[in-house]
Design an enzyme around this catalytic site. Structure first.
Site, PDB file in Angstrom:
ATOM      1  N   LYS A  65       0.855  -1.192   0.000  1.00  0.00           N
ATOM      2  CA  LYS A  65       0.000   0.000   0.000  1.00  0.00           C
ATOM      3  C   LYS A  65       0.891   1.242   0.000  1.00  0.00           C
ATOM      4  O   LYS A  65       1.909   1.273   0.705  1.00  0.00           O
ATOM      5  CB  LYS A  65      -0.917  -0.024   1.236  1.00  0.00           C
ATOM      6  CG  LYS A  65      -1.924   1.124   1.290  1.00  0.00           C
ATOM      7  CD  LYS A  65      -2.877   0.998   2.494  1.00  0.00           C
ATOM      8  CE  LYS A  65      -3.910   2.126   2.522  1.00  0.00           C
ATOM      9  NZ  LYS A  65      -4.855   2.019   3.654  1.00  0.00           N
ATOM     10  N   SER A 140      -9.909   2.203   2.703  1.00  0.00           N
ATOM     11  CA  SER A 140      -9.013   2.964   1.864  1.00  0.00           C
ATOM     12  C   SER A 140      -7.971   2.127   1.115  1.00  0.00           C
ATOM     13  O   SER A 140      -7.359   2.620   0.180  1.00  0.00           O
ATOM     14  CB  SER A 140      -8.253   3.988   2.726  1.00  0.00           C
ATOM     15  OG  SER A 140      -7.423   3.337   3.668  1.00  0.00           O
ATOM     16  N   SER A 164     -10.286  -0.173   6.879  1.00  0.00           N
ATOM     17  CA  SER A 164      -9.698  -0.137   5.538  1.00  0.00           C
ATOM     18  C   SER A 164      -9.019  -1.410   5.049  1.00  0.00           C
ATOM     19  O   SER A 164      -8.624  -1.483   3.885  1.00  0.00           O
ATOM     20  CB  SER A 164      -8.706   1.014   5.436  1.00  0.00           C
ATOM     21  OG  SER A 164      -9.407   2.219   5.311  1.00  0.00           O
TER      22      SER A 164
END
Ligand code: GLN
Length: 473
Positions: A65, A140, A164
């Site tokens: 990420k 997210s 998330s």
């Protein structure tokens, strides 16, 4: 296959890079790729394997990420503010993967500064859900989610401040774990709400999550909230039978607001657990309904403080023209941050301001304690808690962007565990209208190995986690 030398890490990495070249233009999961760097790591991994020094993740291509600083990689956190930032150092999580010879396959798209539930707040554009490209992957950690679902990596990292990892895992049909707060170091992980942020694995199966946890978890003195505990083997309990396991079902998780077809999938998953020998206990988390309002006081408060470092002076976006220092701060921040981030900064500074601190921030802290206390009480009666991970399946892009509250409600079942610091995971449990549904498993503090066992045993008798979206084979 790596172990038996049927394939090399270089070949494996090339296979994923080719898949990324083919599918990423339509999915937008990766926002930074560097073939030369990834292949150099793969080559080094092959040398480790040849020398008999391999561990389970040696040579395995992992998507990171874009919230984790990785030396010499662009690290943007999905924001224009950091669009030109190349990290000069590695996050602890990145160091851990490097140490076992895993391959960094690239950086994945995400909601700006991890604020969002649909990946639509990213400066780099939305991510498509591989199960239906008109729909969002969740957020997210949307880029990591789409990458795992579309098999554009072997596994990925995510972070979970309010849901998330788990909400995108539910919407994209894979296994994701948010560990107990403090188990994975936040060093080099760009801060959103520091008392809630926690990194975790996103992978096909619970077993893969356990292998990822073995690498990600561990004490790091550079994070003052990192817990100094003995190193664990998260695979140790995978094979344990579930006979006698007490599963708590919070009545608040099955009330109004849950999509009926999602509820049906969860009921079937619970029935499967009964067959595996689990005993169902009804429990109550009376304050859980307050978790969204509490979170949207505390998380923005922490975010407004954390994001004050982006001033256009030391790094990140700086406006082209300005009259004086204050003008430079204002314009740089006005240009660098997107609308959702600005909304959070406004809420955060408001609730922390002198006249409102007691009414909002302090009150929210008190209710946070009550929410955590609910879980302490609940775990007297059960070993794990189960329920939905998200109230619905993946929704259409654009559907909720103009309604922040509707978007915030996506995390209604996940946020309370962040507030309490507890571990939670989502595992694929079936489909509704062709879209994946995740079952949430919440454990007591440091009970990740048991949660992984509970998920793994279910994955031995079901194959939801093996299903792949069509059109990406
Ligand atoms: N959707 C929540 C938010 O927008 C949680 C995000 C997260 O866990 N990073 O804040």
């Amino acid at each position: 296959m790596l172990q038996t030398k049927k394939i090399s890490s270089v070949e494996l990495t090339q296979t994923f890079l080719a898949r990324i070249a083919q599918h990423n233009p339509s999915i937008n999961a990766y926002i930074a790729l560097d073939e030369a760097k990834s292949l150099a790591q793969a080559k080094a991994a092959d040398a480790l394997i040849a020398a008999g020094k391999a561990s389970p993740l040696t040579g395995i291509p992992i998507a990171q990420k874009d919230i984790f600083c990785a030396k010499d990689w662009p690290t943007t956190c999905g924001s224009k503010m950091l669009a030109n930032f190349v990290a000069p150092y590695d996050a602890h999580v990145i160091t851990q993967f490097d140490a076992v010879g895993a391959v960094n396959l690239g950086k994945t798209n995400m909601d700006e500064f991890a604020m969002g539930s649909s990946n639509e707040t990213s400066y780099f554009g939305g991510v498509k859900n591989p199960w239906d490209v008109e729909r969002v992957p969740g957020g997210s950690s949307g880029g990591s989610a789409a990458a795992v679902a579309a098999r554009l990596c072997a596994a990925a990292t995510g972070t979970d401040t309010g849901g998330s990892i788990r909400q995108p895992a539910s919407l994209c049909g894979f296994s994701g774990l948010k560990p107990t707060y403090g188990v994975v170091s936040r060093y080099g992980m760009i801060a959103f709400a520091s008392s809630l942020d926690q990194a975790g694995p996103m992978a096909k199966s619970a077993e893969d999550c356990a292998l990822m946890m073995n690498v990600m978890a561990g004490f790091d003195e550079r994070d003052s909230t990192s817990l100094n505990r003995e190193k664990e083997d998260y695979t140790r309990d995978l094979a344990k039978p579930l006979q006698g396991l007490r599963v708590g079902l919070p009545k608040e998780f099955f009330a109004e607001g849950l999509d009926a077809s999602v509820g049906k999938v969860i009921d079937e998953a619970i029935a499967a657990y009964k067959k595996l020998g689990a005993e169902i206990v009804e429990i109550s988390l009376p304050n859980t309904g307050l978790s969204i309002p509490v979170y949207y006081v505390l998380a923005p408060a922490e975010a407004s403080s954390n994001l004050s470092r982006y001033d256009g002076v030391r790094y990140g976006h700086r406006t082209a023209e300005y009259t004086d220092l204050m003008d430079m701060y204002c314009k740089s921040r006005a240009e660098g941050f997107g609308a959702e981030v600005k909304r959070r900064i406004l809420i955060g500074t408001y609730v922390l301001s002198a006249g409102y601190y007691d009414a909002y921030y302090l009150k929210a802290q008190q209710i946070r304690r009550l929410i955590a206390q609910d879980f302490v009480e609940a775990f007297k009666h059960c070993d794990v808690i189960m329920g939905p991970a998200a109230p619905s399946t993946a929704f259409k892009a654009g559907e909720k962007v103009d309604d922040p509250v509707a978007m915030y409600l996506q995390d209604i079942y996940t946020i309370s565990t962040n507030l309490a610091g507890l571990p939670g995971m989502s595992v694929p449990a079936g489909f509704s209208n062709g879209l994946p549904v995740g079952l949430q498993i919440i454990g007591n503090y440091f009970d990740e190995a048991r949660m992984l066992n509970v998920a793994h045993q279910y994955q031995q008798v079901t194959d939801w986690h093996l299903k792949m979206p069509q059109g990406i084979e």
